[in-house]
Design a protein around this motif. Structure first.
Motif, mmCIF file in Angstrom:
data_model
loop_
_atom_site.group_PDB
_atom_site.id
_atom_site.type_symbol
_atom_site.label_atom_id
_atom_site.label_comp_id
_atom_site.label_asym_id
_atom_site.label_seq_id
_atom_site.Cartn_x
_atom_site.Cartn_y
_atom_site.Cartn_z
ATOM 1 N N HIS A 88 16.759 -91.629 -48.566
ATOM 2 C CA HIS A 88 17.072 -90.867 -49.777
ATOM 3 C C HIS A 88 16.931 -89.354 -49.535
ATOM 4 O O HIS A 88 17.859 -88.588 -49.795
ATOM 5 N N GLU A 89 15.789 -88.941 -49.044
ATOM 6 C CA GLU A 89 15.568 -87.490 -48.866
ATOM 7 C C GLU A 89 16.520 -86.934 -47.814
ATOM 8 O O GLU A 89 17.028 -85.819 -47.948
ATOM 9 N N GLU B 157 21.147 -86.540 -57.684
ATOM 10 C CA GLU B 157 20.394 -87.789 -57.508
ATOM 11 C C GLU B 157 21.268 -89.044 -57.507
ATOM 12 O O GLU B 157 20.969 -90.009 -56.806
ATOM 13 N N TYR C 48 19.660 -91.173 -61.392
ATOM 14 C CA TYR C 48 19.652 -91.864 -60.102
ATOM 15 C C TYR C 48 20.524 -93.114 -60.149
ATOM 16 O O TYR C 48 21.443 -93.285 -59.351
ATOM 17 N N GLU D 66 13.186 -83.335 -50.944
ATOM 18 C CA GLU D 66 14.154 -83.068 -49.888
ATOM 19 C C GLU D 66 14.151 -81.631 -49.391
ATOM 20 O O GLU D 66 15.226 -81.045 -49.184
ATOM 21 N N HIS E 18 19.935 -86.214 -49.201
ATOM 22 C CA HIS E 18 20.020 -84.946 -49.930
ATOM 23 C C HIS E 18 20.476 -83.799 -49.029
ATOM 24 O O HIS E 18 20.902 -82.749 -49.533
ATOM 25 N N THR F 263 22.955 -89.115 -54.176
ATOM 26 C CA THR F 263 21.956 -89.369 -53.137
ATOM 27 C C THR F 263 21.501 -90.819 -53.154
ATOM 28 O O THR F 263 21.312 -91.431 -52.096
HETATM 29 ZN ZN ZN Z 1 16.360 -87.440 -54.860
#
Ligand code: ZN
Ligand code: BES
Length: 598
Positions: free
Chosen positions: A291-292, A314, A378, A267, A295, A317
Motif C-alpha cells: 500500500h505505502e 487512497e 479506500y 507513504e 502511493h 492506492t
Molecule cells: Zn494510503
C-alpha cells in the motif's frame, strides 16, 4: 504555472505566492520537547502588488520574520498571527516588501504539537534513548513548520537537523551518508512534494539493506525481524514498475517506528513510516508495504489536489496495493484482502455520522480533514477503480492508469481532472461500457452501487462452512483440522464473522484450541478482542488491556474503545484503560479516542 485549486483547509494566499523551495534548519531539544530554528520559503510570486504572504501555523511560537528578494540580503519584516481556529490553527501574515519572494521565519514548536510525538526512552524498544517522529498528513505539517500547508502546492526542500550526538535523524528525503554520531544531519528532497509528505524521525536508529535500493531503518533490536518480514519489498517494486512505470524516487526504505505510531503506514517519499504491529513473523500483513509503496505512484507522484479529493490517493492506492499483492503472492490472497476490505467498508459506514462522509466526495469546508477519515475513500474508491478495470479489461485499463500517472507526474490532480481524463481516454473512445450516471453514482452514493464488481473467494466459503459446522455444535477438533492450513486472512474472516451471540463457554473452547487471546498477529488479536467485548468474554480482557496500552495505531485500538463504550459497564473499563494508556498515545490517537468516549 498551474493554478493552485482553492483549498478550504489552508489559509495560504496561493493566488499571490506559491512555495517552490523550503530550507529548514532545526534543533531537536528532547528536554523541552521542541523543535526550534528557521524555515526559509522561496516563492513563485504571482501577484506583484501583494503586500503579505499568509502561512499556516498551529501552536507555533514565531520569533522573527525576515524577507528578501532573489539572492538579496535578509531584512527584518513585520508579521501578525490571526486568532486560532480549532480546525486549522493560526494564519501567519508576513509583510512582504515590493518584489520580495523569500521569507525566513525563526520559530519554536509546542510540546503538544499535533504533528509530533516525543517519546521517552521507556516508550522505545531499546529503552535507552528518546525518540521523535513527525506525522504531517493531513494538515499537521503546520504544527512543526510555518508553511503553505495544502496538497495543491509542491516544493523541493533541504534540511539541516541538529540532534543530541547519540541519536540519528532520518528524513523522507536524500540523506547525506556518514553523519551518525555528529549530531548534525543534512537532507535534500530534489523532487517537488506537497507539505504533507515532509517527514522526520530521530532516535537510536540503524540501517540494514534489503536490496540495492531498499532497506530498513529501525531501532537496533527491530531491524533484523523487520528486514525478514519485509524482504519481498524489492519484488513489490518490480511488480509495480511492470504495471505502472518506473519508480521515480530513487531509494525505497522503510522506517519501523515504535508501536505508538498512530497509523499502519505513512507513504513518506523514499522512506515509508510503518507500525511494528505488521511484523507478524509470517509476512501475513505486508500488504501495508504494498500500500505505502503504491502511493509512490498514486499520491506522491499524482497527488490529491485538496483533501476532498482524498479518494484519488487512497482509492487508487488500495486498488494498486491489491494488484501488487496479486502479482507477488497470488490472486487468492488479493481476493481475500479485497473481501475483508468490503466488510470494513460496510462496517465503517455504520459508524459515520455525516452523510456525505459516506461518499467519495465529502464536504471539507470548515473541518479538519482528519474528522472525515474512514474506509470509504479506500474501499469505495478501490471498488470504483476495480469496476473500471472490469469494464475496459485489464490490459486497456493498466495502460490507461500508466498514462494517468505519466501525464500528471509531480502534479496535484482534482477529481474533475481525473474524470475528464477518464472520459477522453476511455469513456468517449469505447462508449457504452461505463455511463456518466454510473460514475456519478460511484462518487456520490452512500452505498456500494448495485453494479459493483465485488471480490469473491472460495477460501472464505470453506471458512464459513467450517465456522457454521462448529457453531451448529460440531466438535472443535473438526474445526481444528479444517483450519490447519488457514492463512491470517482466513482467520481474520473466521473471527470477524463469528456470531456475536457466542457464549463464554464457546469462546473458551475456541481460545483453548487456537490461543486467540495471545495471538501474535495484531489483526487477528484485534478481531478477537472485538468479539470478546461483544460476547463479554472476560478472560481476554487483561490481554486486551495490555494490547491497548502498548499499541497506539488508531485502526487497531479505536474500534475496541468504541465497542467497550457501547455499554455503561464497558465504558468504565474503556475510560480506565484510556487513563493509563493516554500518556503513551500520539496526539491524533488521543483526539480520536476522547471523541469516542465523550
Ligand atoms: Zn494510503
Ligand atoms: N496516507 C495514509 C495514512 C494517512 C491518511 C495519514 C490520512 C493521515 C491522514 C496511509 O497510506 C494509509 O492509508 N495507511 C493505512 C494502511 C493501509 C494498509 C490501509 C493505515 O495506516 O492504516
Amino acid at each position: 504555472m498551474p493554478l493552485v485549486p482553492a483549498d478550504p483547509s489552508s489559509y495560504a494566499n496561493v493566488s499571490a505566492f506559491v512555495t517552490r523551495h523550503l530550507v529548514l534548519d532545526l534543533i531537536a531539544n528532547f528536554d523541552t520537547k521542541t523543535l526550534s530554528g528557521t524555515a526559509e520559503l522561496q516563492f513563485d510570486r504571482r501577484d506583484t502588488s501583494a503586500t503579505e504572504v499568509v502561512l499556516d501555523t498551529r501552536d507555533l511560537t514565531i520569533q522573527h520574520a525576515e524577507a528578501a528578494m532573489g539572492t538579496g540580503a535578509w531584512v527584518p519584516t513585520t508579521f501578525i498571527l490571526d486568532a486560532a481556529t480549532p480546525a486549522f490553527g493560526r494564519a501567519l501574515r508576513i509583510t512582504m516588501p515590493p518584489g520580495a519572494d523569500r521569507v525566513r521565519v525563526t520559530y519554536l514548536t509546542s510540546p503538544a504539537a499535533r504533528g509530533l510525538q516525543w517519546l521517552t526512552a521507556a516508550q522505545t524498544a531499546g529503552k535507552a534513548q528518546p525518540f521523535l517522529f513527525t506525522q504531517a498528513q493531513a494538515i499537521q505539517a503546520r504544527s512543526f513548520i510555518p508553511l503553505q500547508d495544502l496538497p495543491g502546492v509542491r516544493a523541493t526542500y533541504e534540511a539541516t537537523i541538529r540532534t543530541p550526538k547519540a541519536l540519528v535523524a532520518v528524513m523522507a528525503a536524500e540523506m547525506t551518508p556518514g553523519q551518525a554520531g555528529s549530531g548534525v544531519f543534512t537532507f535534500k528532497m530534489p523532487q517537488a512534494i506537497p507539505s504533507y509528505l515532509i517527514a522526520l524521525a530521530i532516535g537510536d536508529l540503524t540501517f540494514t539493506p534489503m536490496s540495492g535500493r531498499t532497506g530498513i531503518w529501525a531501532e537496533p533490536s527491530v531491524v533484523a525481524p523487520a528486514a525478514r518480514e519485509f524482504e519481498d519489498t524489492e519484488k513489490m517494486i518490480a511488480a509495480t514498475e511492470a504495471l505502472y512505470g518506473p519508480y521515480r524516487w530513487g531509494r525505497y526504505d522503510l522506517l519501523v517506528l515504535p508501536p505508538s505510531f498512530p497509523f499502519g503506514g505513512m507513504e513518506n517519499p523514499r522512506l515509508t513510516f510503518a507500525t511494528p504491529t505488521v511484523i507478524a513473523g509470517d509476512k501475513s500483513l505486508v500488504s501495508l508495504v504494498a500500500h505505502e509503496l503504491a502511493h509512490s505512484w498514486s499520491g506522491n507522484l499524482v497527488t490529491n489536489a485538496t483533501w476532498s479529493d482524498f479518494w484519488l490517493n487512497e482509492g487508487f492506492t488500495t486498488y494498486l496495493e491489491r494488484r501488487i499483492i496479486e502479482a507477488v503472492y497470488g490472486k487468492a490472497r488479493a481476493d481475500m484482502e479485497a473481501m475483508i476490505g468490503v466488510r470494513d467498508l460496510d462496517e465503517s459506514r455504520k459508524t459515520i455520522e455525516v452523510a456525505r462522509d459516506k461518499t467519495l466526495l465529502p464536504d471539507m469546508s470548515g473541518r479538519d480533514p482528519d474528522d472525515a477519515y474512514s474506509s470509504v475513500p479506500y474501499e469505495q474508491g478501490a471498488l470504483f477503480v476495480r469496476f473500471l478495470e472490469q469494464q475496459y479489461g485489464r490490459q486497456a485499463f493498466d495502460a490507461f492508469l500508466r498514462r494517468w500517472f505519466d501525464s500528471h507526474a509531480f502534479q496535484s490532480a482534482t477529481t474533475d481532472q481525473f474524470l475528464a481524463f477518464l472520459r477522453a481516454e476511455l469513456m468517449d473512445r469505447q462508449p457504452g461500457l461505463v455511463t456518466d450516471a454510473q460514475v456519478q453514482e460511484w462518487l456520490t452514493s452512500e452505498h456500494v452501487p448495485s453494479f459493483a464488481v465485488l471480490p469473491a473467494s472460495d477460501a472464505f466459503v470453506k471458512v464459513e462452512q467450517a465456522r457454521d459446522a462448529w457453531m451448529a455444535g460440531g466438535p472443535v477438533a473438526t474445526l481444528a483440522s479444517a483450519s490447519n492450513a488457514w492463512s491470517a486472512q482466513e482467520w481474520i474472516h473466521f473471527v470477524d464473522t463469528l456470531a456475536r451471540t457466542l457464549t463464554p463457554l464457546q469462546m473458551r473452547a475456541l481460545d483453548t484450541q487456537f490461543g486467540f487471546t495471545t495471538s501474535g498477529n495484531s489483526e487477528i488479536a484485534h478481531a478477537w478482542f472485538r468479539l470478546a467485548i461483544a460476547t463479554r468474554y472476560q478472560a481476554a480482557y487483561a490481554a486486551m488491556e495490555e494490547y491497548m496500552v502498548r499499541i497506539g495505531r488508531r485502526k487497531l485500538i479505536v474500534p475496541l474503545y468504541r465497542d467497550l463504550a457501547s455499554t455503561a459497564q464497558g465504558k468504565v473499563i474503556a475510560q480506565r484503560i484510556f487513563a493509563k494508556a493516554r500518556e503513551g498515545y500520539h496526539p491524533l490517537a488521543v483526539t480520536s479516542i476522547a471523541d469516542v468516549l465523550k
